[in-house]
Design a protein around this motif. Structure first.
Motif, PDB file in Angstrom:
ATOM      1  N   TYR A 171      25.540  35.823  11.002  1.00 32.79           N
ATOM      2  CA  TYR A 171      25.627  34.666  12.272  1.00 32.79           C
ATOM      3  C   TYR A 171      24.189  35.603  12.960  1.00 32.79           C
ATOM      4  O   TYR A 171      24.677  35.064  14.227  1.00 32.79           O
ATOM      5  CB  TYR A 171      26.676  36.121  12.347  1.00 32.79           C
ATOM      6  CG  TYR A 171      27.845  35.937  12.241  1.00 32.79           C
ATOM      7  CD1 TYR A 171      28.443  34.871  12.875  1.00 32.79           C
ATOM      8  CD2 TYR A 171      28.299  36.603  11.638  1.00 32.79           C
ATOM      9  CE1 TYR A 171      29.786  34.300  12.531  1.00 32.79           C
ATOM     10  CE2 TYR A 171      29.764  35.881  10.894  1.00 32.79           C
ATOM     11  CZ  TYR A 171      30.702  34.574  10.807  1.00 32.79           C
ATOM     12  OH  TYR A 171      32.192  34.765  10.821  1.00 32.79           O
ATOM     13  N   GLN A 172      23.422  35.664  12.247  1.00 36.31           N
ATOM     14  CA  GLN A 172      22.068  36.509  12.556  1.00 36.31           C
ATOM     15  C   GLN A 172      22.328  36.915  14.159  1.00 36.31           C
ATOM     16  O   GLN A 172      21.967  36.725  15.125  1.00 36.31           O
ATOM     17  CB  GLN A 172      21.231  34.498  13.868  1.00 36.31           C
ATOM     18  CG  GLN A 172      20.921  33.925  12.664  1.00 36.31           C
ATOM     19  CD  GLN A 172      20.682  32.219  12.107  1.00 36.31           C
ATOM     20  OE1 GLN A 172      19.198  32.822  14.143  1.00 36.31           O
ATOM     21  NE2 GLN A 172      21.433  31.202  12.001  1.00 36.31           N
ATOM     22  N   LEU A 173      22.668  38.090  13.797  1.00 32.07           N
ATOM     23  CA  LEU A 173      22.951  38.605  15.001  1.00 32.07           C
ATOM     24  C   LEU A 173      21.783  39.094  15.852  1.00 32.07           C
ATOM     25  O   LEU A 173      20.976  39.852  14.535  1.00 32.07           O
ATOM     26  CB  LEU A 173      24.237  40.274  14.741  1.00 32.07           C
ATOM     27  CG  LEU A 173      25.194  40.026  13.554  1.00 32.07           C
ATOM     28  CD1 LEU A 173      25.687  41.077  13.592  1.00 32.07           C
ATOM     29  CD2 LEU A 173      26.352  39.350  15.399  1.00 32.07           C
ATOM     30  N   TRP A 174      21.845  39.500  17.841  1.00 32.23           N
ATOM     31  CA  TRP A 174      20.415  40.072  17.695  1.00 32.23           C
ATOM     32  C   TRP A 174      20.532  41.493  17.937  1.00 32.23           C
ATOM     33  O   TRP A 174      19.464  42.442  17.503  1.00 32.23           O
ATOM     34  CB  TRP A 174      19.952  39.590  19.245  1.00 32.23           C
ATOM     35  CG  TRP A 174      19.605  39.745  19.978  1.00 32.23           C
ATOM     36  CD1 TRP A 174      17.734  39.734  19.848  1.00 32.23           C
ATOM     37  CD2 TRP A 174      19.660  41.258  20.608  1.00 32.23           C
ATOM     38  NE1 TRP A 174      17.400  40.361  20.760  1.00 32.23           N
ATOM     39  CE2 TRP A 174      17.971  40.742  21.137  1.00 32.23           C
ATOM     40  CE3 TRP A 174      20.886  42.176  20.882  1.00 32.23           C
ATOM     41  CZ2 TRP A 174      17.212  42.016  22.994  1.00 32.23           C
ATOM     42  CZ3 TRP A 174      20.481  43.228  22.214  1.00 32.23           C
ATOM     43  CH2 TRP A 174      18.718  42.741  22.742  1.00 32.23           C
ATOM     44  N   HIS A 175      22.169  42.042  17.840  1.00 33.02           N
ATOM     45  CA  HIS A 175      22.269  43.385  17.843  1.00 33.02           C
ATOM     46  C   HIS A 175      23.169  43.624  17.347  1.00 33.02           C
ATOM     47  O   HIS A 175      24.639  42.677  17.675  1.00 33.02           O
ATOM     48  CB  HIS A 175      22.025  43.571  19.508  1.00 33.02           C
ATOM     49  CG  HIS A 175      22.027  44.782  19.345  1.00 33.02           C
ATOM     50  ND1 HIS A 175      21.497  46.428  18.661  1.00 33.02           N
ATOM     51  CD2 HIS A 175      23.291  46.452  20.123  1.00 33.02           C
ATOM     52  CE1 HIS A 175      21.733  47.108  19.333  1.00 33.02           C
ATOM     53  NE2 HIS A 175      22.907  47.797  19.693  1.00 33.02           N
ATOM     54  N   LEU A 176      23.831  44.932  16.254  1.00 32.70           N
ATOM     55  CA  LEU A 176      25.460  45.715  16.032  1.00 32.70           C
ATOM     56  C   LEU A 176      25.873  46.578  17.312  1.00 32.70           C
ATOM     57  O   LEU A 176      24.767  47.949  16.522  1.00 32.70           O
ATOM     58  CB  LEU A 176      25.170  45.671  14.626  1.00 32.70           C
ATOM     59  CG  LEU A 176      26.345  46.209  13.775  1.00 32.70           C
ATOM     60  CD1 LEU A 176      27.258  44.898  14.409  1.00 32.70           C
ATOM     61  CD2 LEU A 176      26.078  46.477  12.577  1.00 32.70           C
ATOM     62  N   ALA A 177      26.066  46.299  17.884  1.00 34.66           N
ATOM     63  CA  ALA A 177      26.771  47.853  18.687  1.00 34.66           C
ATOM     64  C   ALA A 177      28.034  48.653  18.416  1.00 34.66           C
ATOM     65  O   ALA A 177      29.262  47.600  16.977  1.00 34.66           O
ATOM     66  CB  ALA A 177      27.384  46.864  19.912  1.00 34.66           C
ATOM     67  N   ARG A 178      28.137  49.850  18.056  1.00 38.40           N
ATOM     68  CA  ARG A 178      29.157  50.499  17.515  1.00 38.40           C
ATOM     69  C   ARG A 178      29.779  51.200  18.572  1.00 38.40           C
ATOM     70  O   ARG A 178      29.596  51.236  20.136  1.00 38.40           O
ATOM     71  CB  ARG A 178      28.343  51.928  16.780  1.00 38.40           C
ATOM     72  CG  ARG A 178      27.857  51.293  15.601  1.00 38.40           C
ATOM     73  CD  ARG A 178      26.862  52.251  14.667  1.00 38.40           C
ATOM     74  NE  ARG A 178      26.373  52.761  15.873  1.00 38.40           N
ATOM     75  CZ  ARG A 178      24.808  53.885  15.457  1.00 38.40           C
ATOM     76  NH1 ARG A 178      25.511  54.367  13.840  1.00 38.40           N
ATOM     77  NH2 ARG A 178      24.195  53.919  15.631  1.00 38.40           N
ATOM     78  N   VAL A 179      30.977  51.575  17.835  1.00 38.77           N
ATOM     79  CA  VAL A 179      32.160  51.550  19.173  1.00 38.77           C
ATOM     80  C   VAL A 179      32.203  53.544  19.428  1.00 38.77           C
ATOM     81  O   VAL A 179      32.629  54.500  18.132  1.00 38.77           O
ATOM     82  CB  VAL A 179      33.285  51.446  18.657  1.00 38.77           C
ATOM     83  CG1 VAL A 179      34.679  51.700  19.834  1.00 38.77           C
ATOM     84  CG2 VAL A 179      32.819  49.886  19.668  1.00 38.77           C
TER      85      VAL A 179
END
Length: 217
Positions: A171-179
C-alpha cells in the motif's frame, strides 16, 4: 502544442548519441559518476536539487480513501496504516470514529485499518479498507504456526513482522500508526496532525458535503 511521443523519443536518442561522442564521456561514465555515487554528501546534494518531487502529497497512490475526503487531489494524500490489535467490537467502533473525525478535520491522509478481528461492517460505514492479521491468541492453531525449516516453528511476532512489511510495501504506507488503550497512540496522533502543514499548498482536497450512507451492517 506538445510534441508527439515519437518525436520526443527521436530527440532523446539524438541527444544520447551526441553525448556519447562528447570528449571525456567515457571517463565521466567510468570514473566520475561512480565516485559521485560513492560520495554520500554529493549524492544527497544531487538528490535534493534535482529530485524535489518526492515529498508527502506529490506522488499519486491508487487507494480508496473513504467517504470523508474528496476533491481533485485526494489521490495525492498519503496512505496511513492504523494498526489495532486486541480490541473488542466497541473499541474498534470508537477507534474508527476517532480516525474519521481526524480525517475530516485534517483532510491530509487516507487510512488503512489493520485489524485482528473482522469488523468489516464498521469499516464499510466509512468506506475504509481493512487488512486482517491473525490474532496472537489464535496463532498456535493457525497452519502458518507449524514448522517450516529444520523443525523451527514460526512465532507470531515473526509472522506479524512479515505481514506488516508486506502491507507497508503493497500500500506504500507513509506511516504505520499504533493504537493504545484509548485510541491512537498520542505520538502517532501528533504525527498525523503534522501531515497537513507538509502538504503542497496547491492541493485541492475537500470533505464531501453529502456523504452517501454506508451499507447496512
Amino acid at each position: 502544442m506538445s510534441a508527439r511521443p515519437g518525436t520526443v523519443r527521436a530527440r532523446q536518442q539524438q541527444l544520447a548519441r551526441w553525448a556519447r561522442r562528447t570528449p571525456g564521456y567515457q571517463a565521466t561514465v567510468q570514473h566520475v559518476l561512480p565516485a559521485v555515487r560513492r560520495n554520500a554528501t554529493l549524492t544527497d546534494l544531487v538528490w535534493r536539487v534535482f529530485m524535489p518531487q518526492h515529498g508527502v502529497g506529490t506522488l499519486p497512490v491508487p487507494f480508496t480513501g473513504g467517504r470523508h475526503v474528496g476533491g481533485r487531489d485526494a489521490a495525492l494524500l498519503p496512505v496511513v496504516g492504523v494498526l489495532a490489535l486486541g480490541l473488542d467490537h466497541d473499541e474498534v467502533e470508537r477507534l474508527v470514529e476517532q480516525v474519521a473525525d481526524l480525517q475530516r478535520c485534517e483532510r491530509s491522509f487516507r487510512p488503512l485499518l489493520v485489524l485482528d478481528r473482522p469488523d468489516f461492517a464498521t469499516a464499510r460505514r466509512h468506506g475504509y479498507v481493512v487488512e486482517l492479521v491473525v490474532p496472537q491468541q489464535h496463532w498456535a492453531d493457525h497452519p502458518q504456526a507449524g514448522s517450516r525449516t529444520e523443525g523451527a516453528a514460526t512465532s507470531w511476532s515473526a509472522y506479524l513482522g512479515r505481514r506488516l512489511a508486506d502491507i507497508v510495501d503493497h500500500y506504500q504506507l507513509w506511516h504505520l500508526a499504533r493504537v493504545g488503550p484509548v485510541g491512537l497512540d498520542p505520538l502517532d496522533l501528533a504525527v498525523l496532525r503534522a501531515i497537513a502543514p507538509r502538504l503542497p499548498a496547491t492541493l485541492e482536497v475537500s470533505v464531501p458535503t453529502e456523504q452517501p450512507p454506508g451499507p447496512p451492517g
